[in-house]
Design an enzyme around this catalytic site. Structure first.
Site, PDB file in Angstrom:
ATOM      1  CE  LYS A   1      47.009  43.237  34.806  1.00  0.00           C
ATOM      2  NZ  LYS A   1      47.107  44.656  34.437  1.00  0.00           N
TER       3      LYS A   1
ATOM      4  NE  ARG B   1      44.293  51.695  34.585  1.00  0.00           N
ATOM      5  CZ  ARG B   1      44.708  50.495  34.182  1.00  0.00           C
ATOM      6  NH1 ARG B   1      43.838  49.584  33.788  1.00  0.00           N
ATOM      7  NH2 ARG B   1      45.995  50.204  34.157  1.00  0.00           N
TER       8      ARG B   1
ATOM      9  CE1 TYR C   1      17.635  27.067  31.646  1.00  0.00           C
ATOM     10  CE2 TYR C   1      20.025  27.267  31.410  1.00  0.00           C
ATOM     11  CZ  TYR C   1      18.921  26.874  32.143  1.00  0.00           C
ATOM     12  OH  TYR C   1      19.093  26.304  33.366  1.00  0.00           O
TER      13      TYR C   1
ATOM     14  CG  MET D   1      26.435  28.300  36.279  1.00  0.00           C
ATOM     15  SD  MET D   1      25.653  28.252  37.891  1.00  0.00           S
ATOM     16  CE  MET D   1      24.381  29.481  37.730  1.00  0.00           C
TER      17      MET D   1
HETATM   18  C1  LIG Z   1      47.968  44.646  33.336  1.00  0.00           C
HETATM   19  C2  LIG Z   1      49.029  45.629  33.263  1.00  0.00           C
HETATM   20  C3  LIG Z   1      50.172  45.384  32.496  1.00  0.00           C
HETATM   21  C4  LIG Z   1      50.318  44.188  31.577  1.00  0.00           C
HETATM   22  O1  LIG Z   1      49.443  44.386  30.493  1.00  0.00           O
HETATM   23  P1  LIG Z   1      49.495  43.426  29.210  1.00  0.00           P
HETATM   24  O2  LIG Z   1      48.747  44.192  28.186  1.00  0.00           O
HETATM   25  O3  LIG Z   1      48.788  42.167  29.583  1.00  0.00           O
HETATM   26  O4  LIG Z   1      50.908  43.234  28.903  1.00  0.00           O
HETATM   27  C5  LIG Z   1      51.202  46.304  32.547  1.00  0.00           C
HETATM   28  N1  LIG Z   1      51.100  47.402  33.321  1.00  0.00           N
HETATM   29  C6  LIG Z   1      50.005  47.684  34.060  1.00  0.00           C
HETATM   30  C7  LIG Z   1      49.972  48.930  34.884  1.00  0.00           C
HETATM   31  C8  LIG Z   1      48.933  46.819  34.045  1.00  0.00           C
HETATM   32  O5  LIG Z   1      47.855  47.099  34.775  1.00  0.00           O
END
Ligand SMILES: *Cc1c(COP(=O)(O)O)cnc(C)c1O
Length: 372
Positions: free
Chosen positions: A33, A127, A254, A302
């Site tokens: 992701k 969550r 800055y 930036m």
């Molecule tokens: C992001 C995520 C992972 C991977 O997490 P890591 O800690 O980077 O290994 C696994 N499962 C779910 C549901 C996630 O959102």
């Protein structure tokens, strides 16, 4: 090139082999992701596919679509919770969908969608997902309505954290999930998974499920630490764009949060917070120039930042010289409580080119604008 990320595919592959060893016979669902943790999803996934990985975790429908549009036909599971139109789109692309509510199942039923469902159960993450008491009725609903449940999964909140409390919490989540996995009722479900990076690296003796979901650990890190026995995969780099030796005490950047003394030398570098060098790291980290640690002084801007050059190299540094901004070792040393390597990597900006290496050679550069 002003800023780029070098990604070592050989070392990435090495780490994936390590993950396989730690995970026994589990299937590997590589979590790619957020543009593959900033590494560039398309190239990295193509490489993983060529090494036999054929299941990927993505955050959203669009992330999967990007991979499909680049001719990647592997299996994918959308880990986030989907809106109805995204459920429909995902199923059309053949993605496995995560299901968190009965309403989502009703949508699948009413539209007669041929879904591959992974029911998400909340064992303590707080969550998304069904609470444990509702998992069975969700499963029954699927059975009754001919919705194919290909997986049941959960997520760990504390697996990377090294305290007794987090250990107990994680073991408790693992045990809860293990009980679910062992229920006769679910014997025809193909995939059970709860292990993320923290669990793979730190709880491999307690492994449950028949698949694991590694993300960050593929890049040799867990939290802000390097993982023993894993290799370094990434280096973000920039260049020196300016240099000056001052003749009097001089405020820097800055808000003048730092200054340098008469006779000292600063250099300005081509990377700022828009590239992913987080502003909160101002005065809290170093970068490497000619192998020497150079502290970032003053506020990160930036598009630029300022570093102090140590006496040992100040005369040697030239405009255009390479600056190493982030490696796993540099991240480990950042003096900022909120440092989080997941956030650092996924925050690396669009302007940063991605350069892929194999056998020590660059074989592909992905730019944010096309070359012509
Ligand atoms: C992001 C995520 C992972 C991977 O997490 P890591 O800690 O980077 O290994 C696994 N499962 C779910 C549901 C996630 O959102």
């Amino acid at each position: 090139m002003r800023a780029w990320m070098e990604i070592d595919m050989d070392n990435l592959q090495y780490n994936i082999e390590k993950i396989k060893e730690l995970s026994g016979n589990s299937e590997i669902i590589c979590v790619v992701k957020a543009n593959c943790y900033g590494m560039g999803a398309v190239e990295v996934v193509k490489e993983m596919v060529s090494h036999g990985i054929n299941f990927f975790g993505i955050a959203s429908f669009e992330e999967g679509l990007e991979l499909r549009q680049n001719n990647i036909n592997a299996e994918m599971l959308v880990l986030g919770s989907l809106f109805d139109d995204e459920i429909e789109g995902s199923i059309k692309e053949g993605f496995h969908v995560s299901i968190n509510t009965i309403e989502q199942l009703e949508f699948i039923k009413e539209n007669k969608l041929d879904a591959k469902v992974h029911l998400k159960v909340d064992t303590g993450m707080g969550r998304i997902g069904f609470v444990e008491e509702d998992l069975e009725s969700a499963y029954d609903y699927c059975q009754k309505n001919n919705i194919q449940v290909t997986g049941i999964y959960s997520h760990l909140s504390d697996a990377d954290i090294d305290t007794k409390d987090s250990y107990n919490y994680t073991i408790n989540q693992i045990n809860k999930f293990s009980k679910i996995e062992q229920m006769e009722k679910y014997k025809n479900v193909r995939h059970f998974h709860i292990f993320n990076s923290g669990a793979i690296v730190r709880y491999s003796d307690e492994i449950v499920g028949n698949a694991v979901r590694p993300g960050l650990c593929m890049y040799g890190m867990l939290g802000n630490e390097r993982i023993n026995g894993f290799k370094s995969v990434f280096a973000m780099k920039g260049r020196v764009i300016y240099k000056r030796t001052v003749h009097e005490k001089t405020p820097i950047s800055y808000s003048r949060t730092a200054s340098i003394e008469a006779g000292e030398t600063f250099a300005t570098i081509s990377v700022g917070y828009a590239d992913g060098l987080k502003r909160e790291f101002s005065n809290n980290m170093y970068v490497l120039v000619h192998g020497e640690k150079c502290p970032i002084i003053g506020n990160i801007c930036m598009d630029m930042s300022i570093i102090k050059l140590p006496l040992s190299i100040y005369s040697k540094v030239k405009i255009g010289d390479e600056v190493t901004i982030y490696t796993d070792d540099i991240i480990k040393d950042i003096k900022c409580a909120s440092t989080c390597s997941w956030e650092i990597l996924t925050g690396i900006g669009r302007r940063v080119y991605r350069i892929y290496k194999k056998n020590g050679k660059n074989y592909k550069t992905v730019r944010w604008i096309s070359e012509n």
